[in-house]
Write a protein that holds these residues in place. Structure first.
Motif: not given
Length: 152
Positions: A92, A114, A116, A118, A152
């Motif tokens: 993360w 995270t 990605d 988020r 997700r």
């Protein structure tokens, strides 16, 4: 709100009186009380009355407000040092944790970003008249926070 406090033992009534006076006092009266107490030695933890006081003196924030504060303060040294093992997640971008407890209260608050990008946040607060089951609640909180990794 009803008064949930138990009677104060005779030896502790002086401290109870000071706490009440401080809570109701003006800034000047509060400073005078603090000046008076400056020379008094701190009590031993075993001498403190083990009762919940969160109904008497506490701050209140919503989970949304706590999450916002954690994210807003993410560059602060207190949240950006060594990761808290309870919320450290491999890969993360960032995780931050702030917890707190007193008799009858346990708060676990964490936010993360995270891999990605988020934003994830989890808040667990338990209030009651007795000590909270910290181990059980910490495991529940850990599972809750880490579940974001899979969603997700």
């Amino acid at each position: 709100m009803p008064d949930h406090r138990r009677p104060v033992p005779a030896g502790r009534k002086g401290a109870e009186t000071k706490r009440t006076a401080y809570g109701a006092g003006t800034p000047e009266e509060r400073r005078a009380i603090l000046d008076e107490l400056a020379g008094v030695p701190l009590p031993s933890p075993s001498d403190l009355l083990p009762r919940a006081t969160w109904r008497d003196a506490e701050w209140y924030l919503t989970a949304r407000e706590l999450c916002g504060l954690l994210l807003e303060l993410r560059d602060a040294p207190a949240l950006n040092g060594s990761p808290e093992p309870l919320v450290a997640v491999e890969g993360w971008r960032w995780t931050g944790y702030k917890g707190g407890s007193e008799v009858g209260v346990l708060n676990l608050s964490a936010a993360g970003i995270t891999a990605d990008g988020r934003v994830v946040c989890a808040i667990l607060t338990a209030n009651g008249d007795r000590l909270q089951p910290e181990d059980r609640l910490a495991r529940l909180f850990f599972t809750l926070f880490r579940s974001a990794e899979k969603s997700r």
